[in-house]
Scaffold this motif. Structure first.
Motif, PDB file in Angstrom:
ATOM      1  N   ARG A 290       0.894  -1.162   0.000  1.00 23.23           N
ATOM      2  CA  ARG A 290       0.000   0.000   0.000  1.00 23.23           C
ATOM      3  C   ARG A 290       0.928   1.206   0.000  1.00 23.23           C
ATOM      4  O   ARG A 290       1.245   1.783   1.033  1.00 23.23           O
ATOM      5  N   ALA A 291       1.361   1.574  -1.190  1.00 24.32           N
ATOM      6  CA  ALA A 291       2.529   2.442  -1.326  1.00 24.32           C
ATOM      7  C   ALA A 291       2.259   3.900  -1.014  1.00 24.32           C
ATOM      8  O   ALA A 291       3.203   4.674  -0.862  1.00 24.32           O
ATOM      9  N   THR A 292       0.995   4.291  -0.930  1.00 25.06           N
ATOM     10  CA  THR A 292       0.674   5.696  -0.646  1.00 25.06           C
ATOM     11  C   THR A 292       0.213   5.893   0.795  1.00 25.06           C
ATOM     12  O   THR A 292      -0.242   6.975   1.155  1.00 25.06           O
ATOM     13  N   ALA A 293       0.321   4.850   1.609  1.00 26.23           N
ATOM     14  CA  ALA A 293      -0.074   4.953   3.013  1.00 26.23           C
ATOM     15  C   ALA A 293       0.973   5.742   3.804  1.00 26.23           C
ATOM     16  O   ALA A 293       2.078   6.003   3.331  1.00 26.23           O
ATOM     17  N   GLY A 294       0.623   6.085   5.019  1.00 23.54           N
ATOM     18  CA  GLY A 294       1.572   6.785   5.886  1.00 23.54           C
ATOM     19  C   GLY A 294       1.810   8.218   5.468  1.00 23.54           C
ATOM     20  O   GLY A 294       1.091   8.789   4.647  1.00 23.54           O
ATOM     21  N   ARG A 295       2.847   8.792   6.035  1.00 26.34           N
ATOM     22  CA  ARG A 295       3.204  10.187   5.779  1.00 26.34           C
ATOM     23  C   ARG A 295       4.549  10.257   5.073  1.00 26.34           C
ATOM     24  O   ARG A 295       5.277   9.264   5.018  1.00 26.34           O
ATOM     25  N   PRO A 296       4.898  11.448   4.534  1.00 24.01           N
ATOM     26  CA  PRO A 296       6.250  11.593   3.983  1.00 24.01           C
ATOM     27  C   PRO A 296       7.300  11.171   5.007  1.00 24.01           C
ATOM     28  O   PRO A 296       7.130  11.385   6.207  1.00 24.01           O
ATOM     29  N   GLU A 297       8.348  10.547   4.525  1.00 24.89           N
ATOM     30  CA  GLU A 297       9.439   9.989   5.334  1.00 24.89           C
ATOM     31  C   GLU A 297       9.060   8.678   6.019  1.00 24.89           C
ATOM     32  O   GLU A 297       9.877   8.105   6.731  1.00 24.89           O
ATOM     33  N   SER A 298       7.824   8.200   5.800  1.00 25.83           N
ATOM     34  CA  SER A 298       7.454   6.899   6.367  1.00 25.83           C
ATOM     35  C   SER A 298       8.264   5.790   5.703  1.00 25.83           C
ATOM     36  O   SER A 298       8.559   5.847   4.512  1.00 25.83           O
ATOM     37  N   ARG A 299       8.614   4.779   6.474  1.00 29.24           N
ATOM     38  CA  ARG A 299       9.218   3.570   5.928  1.00 29.24           C
ATOM     39  C   ARG A 299       8.177   2.469   6.043  1.00 29.24           C
ATOM     40  O   ARG A 299       7.795   2.066   7.137  1.00 29.24           O
ATOM     41  N   LEU A 300       7.710   1.998   4.886  1.00 32.69           N
ATOM     42  CA  LEU A 300       6.618   1.039   4.853  1.00 32.69           C
ATOM     43  C   LEU A 300       7.142  -0.380   4.694  1.00 32.69           C
ATOM     44  O   LEU A 300       8.210  -0.604   4.128  1.00 32.69           O
ATOM     45  N   SER A 301       6.357  -1.322   5.180  1.00 29.94           N
ATOM     46  CA  SER A 301       6.646  -2.742   5.005  1.00 29.94           C
ATOM     47  C   SER A 301       5.645  -3.328   4.018  1.00 29.94           C
ATOM     48  O   SER A 301       4.516  -2.851   3.903  1.00 29.94           O
ATOM     49  N   PRO A 302       6.039  -4.370   3.291  1.00 31.74           N
ATOM     50  CA  PRO A 302       5.094  -4.959   2.335  1.00 31.74           C
ATOM     51  C   PRO A 302       3.898  -5.586   3.034  1.00 31.74           C
ATOM     52  O   PRO A 302       4.012  -6.109   4.141  1.00 31.74           O
ATOM     53  N   VAL A 303       2.752  -5.532   2.365  1.00 29.94           N
ATOM     54  CA  VAL A 303       1.563  -6.201   2.877  1.00 29.94           C
ATOM     55  C   VAL A 303       1.765  -7.703   2.825  1.00 29.94           C
ATOM     56  O   VAL A 303       1.363  -8.442   3.729  1.00 29.94           O
ATOM     57  N   ARG A 304       2.396  -8.168   1.740  1.00 26.52           N
ATOM     58  CA  ARG A 304       2.747  -9.582   1.624  1.00 26.52           C
ATOM     59  C   ARG A 304       3.865  -9.723   0.615  1.00 26.52           C
ATOM     60  O   ARG A 304       4.103  -8.821  -0.203  1.00 26.52           O
ATOM     61  N   THR A 305       4.565 -10.842   0.685  1.00 25.60           N
ATOM     62  CA  THR A 305       5.619 -11.146  -0.277  1.00 25.60           C
ATOM     63  C   THR A 305       5.359 -12.510  -0.897  1.00 25.60           C
ATOM     64  O   THR A 305       4.801 -13.409  -0.257  1.00 25.60           O
ATOM     65  N   LEU A 306       5.756 -12.629  -2.157  1.00 16.34           N
ATOM     66  CA  LEU A 306       5.611 -13.870  -2.925  1.00 16.34           C
ATOM     67  C   LEU A 306       7.010 -14.268  -3.362  1.00 16.34           C
ATOM     68  O   LEU A 306       7.663 -13.520  -4.083  1.00 16.34           O
ATOM     69  N   ASP A 307       7.481 -15.405  -2.918  1.00 19.76           N
ATOM     70  CA  ASP A 307       8.886 -15.760  -3.087  1.00 19.76           C
ATOM     71  C   ASP A 307       9.100 -16.784  -4.194  1.00 19.76           C
ATOM     72  O   ASP A 307       8.263 -17.648  -4.452  1.00 19.76           O
ATOM     73  N   SER A 308      10.274 -16.692  -4.830  1.00 25.26           N
ATOM     74  CA  SER A 308      10.702 -17.641  -5.845  1.00 25.26           C
ATOM     75  C   SER A 308      12.204 -17.820  -5.709  1.00 25.26           C
ATOM     76  O   SER A 308      12.893 -17.003  -5.096  1.00 25.26           O
ATOM     77  N   ASP A 309      12.718 -18.893  -6.304  1.00 30.38           N
ATOM     78  CA  ASP A 309      14.152 -19.153  -6.242  1.00 30.38           C
ATOM     79  C   ASP A 309      14.947 -18.300  -7.229  1.00 30.38           C
ATOM     80  O   ASP A 309      16.159 -18.178  -7.097  1.00 30.38           O
ATOM     81  N   ALA A 310      14.288 -17.743  -8.229  1.00 25.46           N
ATOM     82  CA  ALA A 310      14.989 -17.027  -9.294  1.00 25.46           C
ATOM     83  C   ALA A 310      14.607 -15.556  -9.292  1.00 25.46           C
ATOM     84  O   ALA A 310      13.497 -15.178  -8.903  1.00 25.46           O
ATOM     85  N   ALA A 311      15.540 -14.715  -9.717  1.00 26.16           N
ATOM     86  CA  ALA A 311      15.340 -13.273  -9.751  1.00 26.16           C
ATOM     87  C   ALA A 311      14.094 -12.908 -10.547  1.00 26.16           C
ATOM     88  O   ALA A 311      13.759 -13.553 -11.544  1.00 26.16           O
ATOM     89  N   VAL A 312      13.425 -11.866 -10.102  1.00 28.85           N
ATOM     90  CA  VAL A 312      12.282 -11.330 -10.840  1.00 28.85           C
ATOM     91  C   VAL A 312      12.817 -10.514 -12.009  1.00 28.85           C
ATOM     92  O   VAL A 312      13.610  -9.594 -11.825  1.00 28.85           O
ATOM     93  N   ALA A 313      12.382 -10.846 -13.216  1.00 33.75           N
ATOM     94  CA  ALA A 313      12.817 -10.123 -14.409  1.00 33.75           C
ATOM     95  C   ALA A 313      11.872  -8.987 -14.746  1.00 33.75           C
ATOM     96  O   ALA A 313      12.314  -7.915 -15.189  1.00 33.75           O
ATOM     97  N   ALA A 314      10.562  -9.189 -14.562  1.00 33.99           N
ATOM     98  CA  ALA A 314       9.587  -8.172 -14.949  1.00 33.99           C
ATOM     99  C   ALA A 314       8.260  -8.467 -14.272  1.00 33.99           C
ATOM    100  O   ALA A 314       7.953  -9.614 -13.929  1.00 33.99           O
ATOM    101  N   LEU A 315       7.466  -7.403 -14.090  1.00 36.92           N
ATOM    102  CA  LEU A 315       6.115  -7.495 -13.558  1.00 36.92           C
ATOM    103  C   LEU A 315       5.170  -6.733 -14.470  1.00 36.92           C
ATOM    104  O   LEU A 315       5.546  -5.720 -15.061  1.00 36.92           O
ATOM    105  N   ALA A 316       3.924  -7.199 -14.583  1.00 34.01           N
ATOM    106  CA  ALA A 316       2.903  -6.469 -15.332  1.00 34.01           C
ATOM    107  C   ALA A 316       1.538  -6.872 -14.795  1.00 34.01           C
ATOM    108  O   ALA A 316       1.330  -8.031 -14.414  1.00 34.01           O
TER     109      ALA A 316
END
Length: 343
Positions: A290-316
């Motif tokens: 939720r990338a627009t939450a919080g205030r300026p200078e906030s450090r946000l944590s991901p809502v969730r993560t999806l893991d794989s063994d190989a580097a992410v090349a692209a998202l769409a």
């Protein structure tokens, strides 16, 4: 290419493996294009991941862009470009020897392609409609403004804007440096470049007012505006930075910081202006924010993560409910999000 059945986890739609290392994704309507480093482009059905067609771009691929109606695709690479037509699977390859870094569609009838130091605007059948004059160096990125009536061309030293059929630019936004990425607000109000000198440079289009946001530890090579044009996400650090462009813009403000990856490899806003952002990392993690939450200078944590063994090349995003992730080992996975508000 091999396909496995949907995972028991309801967030997984399908898994497909392609026979190359993916480098880019494009998603439009019911179609997904996956570019492989060696030059193969896979066209996949967005709902099932099954193959619709493939074509080859000699010399390797850098990017493939689908037209808004998904009836055409333009693939670019180090030695030229190729055009694909869905109706009859016709492929037109242009081995020009010119570095073609990117392509972007103005609408269903016009595509701009970086062509060495120029930008060429083509019809879907490959007919050249017009071209820009040569820039000072290789064109690195392109973006359309004013609903496809103006083309922004990034090359060393400036971003230059051309109207239809204008060889010379009608507006020049100078900045001495190498531009690696270009982002234009959907409102047309802002043009932003991510730069080799670890900065983001911003121009206000109505009066060419400008601002530089410097101090990034690394070059800024990925920029993305959300659908509202009020939020800009950028790499250039282990943190994703998210800048607020509401009101008078980001001058004098601080960004939100999103910490998950050591090295960011991709950024993609969820369609619809929800403030949801997906990011990918070299460690194989896809993070949802939720990338627009919080205030300026906030450090946000991901809502969730999806893991794989190989580097992410692209998202769409294939619409607001389907996130496509391509990994360096060839896996392409669709994650289903059933609600516009859920992550």
């Amino acid at each position: 290419m091999s396909i496995t059945a949907p995972d028991a986890d309801l967030t997984i739609g399908w898994d497909t493996t392609v026979d190359d290392a993916p480098v880019a994704l494009s998603a439009r309507q019911d179609l997904i294009a996956v570019s492989g480093a060696d030059g193969t482009v896979w066209l996949l059905d967005a709902a099932t991941g099954t193959s619709v067609d493939t074509f080859e771009l000699p010399g390797g691929a850098l990017l493939t862009a689908l037209s808004p109606d998904a009836r055409h695709a333009a693939a670019t690479g180090p030695t030229g470009y190729a055009l694909w037509r869905r109706e009859d699977r016709r492929i037109t390859v242009h081995e020009t020897g010119a570095w073609s870094s990117t392509a972007t569609w103005a609408d269903n009838e016009r595509v701009a392609i970086a062509f060495g130091r120029r930008a060429h605007v083509l019809a879907p059948d490959g007919k050249k409609l017009w071209a820009t004059e040569p820039a000072t160096s290789t064109v690195t990125d392109l973006a359309w403004l004013r609903q496809g009536r103006r083309l922004a061309v990034a090359a060393y030293g400036a971003v230059r804007c051309h109207e239809r059929h204008t060889l010379k630019p009608v507006m020049t936004y100078p900045y001495i440096g190498s531009h690696l990425a270009l982002a234009v607000a959907p409102t047309g109000r802002w043009i932003c470049s991510g730069n080799q000198d670890a900065s983001i440079h911003i121009w206000r289009t109505r009066d060419a007012g400008e601002l530089t946001m410097s101090g990034y530890p690394e070059k800024v090579s990925r920029l993305a505006f959300d659908d509202t044009g009020l939020w800009l996400a950028a790499d250039g650090a282990p943190d994703v930075t998210v800048w607020d462009f509401s009101g008078k813009g980001p001058a004098g403000t601080a960004p939100r910081s999103l910490r998950c990856h050591e090295t960011i490899t991709s950024l993609a806003w969820r369609p619809g202006g929800s403030g949801h952002l997906a990011s990918g990392g070299h460690d194989g993690t896809v993070a949802l924010w939720r990338a627009t939450a919080g205030r300026p200078e906030s450090r946000l944590s991901p809502v969730r993560t999806l893991d794989s063994d190989a580097a992410v090349a692209a998202l769409a995003w294939a619409g607001p409910h389907l996130l496509i992730a391509a990994h360096r080992d060839g896996r392409v996975r669709a994650h289903r999000l059933p609600s516009r508000t859920a992550l």
